[in-house]
Design an enzyme around this catalytic site. Structure first.
Site, PDB file in Angstrom:
ATOM      1  N   SER A 143       0.839  -1.194   0.000  1.00 30.13           N
ATOM      2  CA  SER A 143       0.000   0.000   0.000  1.00 30.13           C
ATOM      3  C   SER A 143       0.878   1.250   0.000  1.00 30.13           C
ATOM      4  CB  SER A 143      -0.959  -0.047   1.187  1.00 30.13           C
ATOM      5  OG  SER A 143      -1.996   0.886   1.036  1.00 30.13           O
ATOM      6  N   GLU A 237      -9.581  -3.699  -6.482  1.00 31.87           N
ATOM      7  CA  GLU A 237      -9.014  -2.621  -5.666  1.00 31.87           C
ATOM      8  C   GLU A 237      -9.126  -1.259  -6.341  1.00 31.87           C
ATOM      9  OE1 GLU A 237      -5.489  -2.964  -3.308  1.00 31.87           O
ATOM     10  OE2 GLU A 237      -5.186  -5.020  -4.008  1.00 31.87           O
ATOM     11  N   HIS A 267      -7.721  -5.543  -0.255  1.00 33.64           N
ATOM     12  CA  HIS A 267      -6.488  -4.776  -0.291  1.00 33.64           C
ATOM     13  C   HIS A 267      -5.469  -5.402   0.659  1.00 33.64           C
ATOM     14  CE1 HIS A 267      -3.902  -1.315  -0.687  1.00 33.64           C
ATOM     15  NE2 HIS A 267      -4.032  -0.974   0.591  1.00 33.64           N
TER      16      HIS A 267
END
Length: 308
Positions: A143, A237, A267
């Site tokens: 991320s 996502e 995610h």
């Protein structure tokens, strides 16, 4: 799609997604949630976990490691920690027989851009100063940490530092402007987030910095001379295009890229290891990539895109 992934998607849709629709970020709530609502795996038998370093934690194998991984955790640059991401770091370490340094970089809003980048560059340079060969190091992150890993490569290359063997990017956040088409097409499909949360998180990290700065949004950087990249991302996502556009641009610059698009997973689904079979498989594939990239006998293979 496994029942474990279905359950994980349901859990994050119910418990996390509603918070992303709120008009303001609650930093302390997010940090408290991350510190309480984490499953921290046991230290693998024979391995050593060292948390005495104030800048992060080391996990070291009982035998000589085949590689060193510098890991950068996600959390929007404002929450989470090395401890919250041990399911990923422990999973990568044991599968690749690598030692891992998970960096506890400074967080926003107390420390805005480029504090996290400065910390990651400093951590990499410290590995080199300690005698770790660059060709045995892999930078990895998820991320925001995945975007930070890519930005770290750009910063190191731009000043002429020796580059690591490769990078592993798990659902990387590479575009803080939110210009990827999947920010619209996957809004409602992504089980974890509403798209509206990303501009707020980005502003908190950036402060006065332009969101198009390549060290903040590496999608806007130049990718020539970067080491091989492995990118894993889910097809639902919001950040899907943050991965696919990096893969396209990097390949055009001559960089070897393995892009894996996983179906119907949340995610950073790798954090659900060992519960979720997709997470276990993804970490095993990442470990194989790390082993190949750091091996002196590795072969040069063509670019790969997989739908998993």
């Amino acid at each position: 799609m496994s029942w474990q992934s279905t359950l994980a998607c349901s859990v994050v849709r119910m418990r996390m997604r509603p918070y992303s629709a709120k008009s303001q970020l609650d930093v302390e709530l997010a940090r408290s949630y991350a510190s309480r609502r984490i499953w921290s795996p046991r230290v693998p038998k024979g391995w050593r976990l060292d948390t005495r370093d104030t800048s992060g934690e080391w996990l070291t194998p009982p035998t000589n490691p085949r590689a060193t991984i510098l890991y950068l955790h996600g959390g929007g640059y404002y929450f989470c920690s090395p401890r919250s991401h041990r399911a990923i770091t422990f999973g990568l370490a044991t599968r690749a027989n690598a030692r891992v340094f998970s960096l506890d970089y400074r967080l926003a809003p107390e420390h805005r851009f480029p504090a996290a980048l400065d910390d990651s560059v400093a951590a990499y340079r410290r590995l080199l100063e300690d005698g770790v060969p660059a060709h045995s190091i892999v930078i990895a992150g998820d991320s925001a940490g995945g975007g930070l890993a890519l930005a770290t490569l750009l910063a190191l290359r731009d000043v002429g530092d020796p580059l690591p063997a490769a990078a592993v990017l798990l659902s990387p956040w590479t575009d803080l402007t939110g210009s990827g088409e999947s920010m619209r097409t996957n809004d409602g499909r992504d089980p974890m987030y509403h798209a509206s949360v990303f501009p707020r998180v980005a502003a908190q990290y950036l402060g006065p910095t332009d969101a198009r700065h390549p060290y903040a949004s590496p999608i806007f950087g130049e990718f020539e001379r970067l080491p091989p990249l492995l990118i894993q991302v889910g097809d639902t996502e919001l950040l899907l295009d943050d991965s696919t556009r990096v893969a396209t641009k990097a390949r055009a610059a001559g960089v070897r890229v393995e892009l894996e698009i996983w179906r119907n997973v949340p995610h950073i689904f790798q954090i659900w290891a060992p519960f979720m079979p997709e997470a276990r498989d993804a970490l095993s594939r990442a470990a194989t990539f790390i082993d190949a990239a750091t091996s002196a006998l590795r072969t040069h293979l063509p670019p790969i895109t997989s739908i998993v």
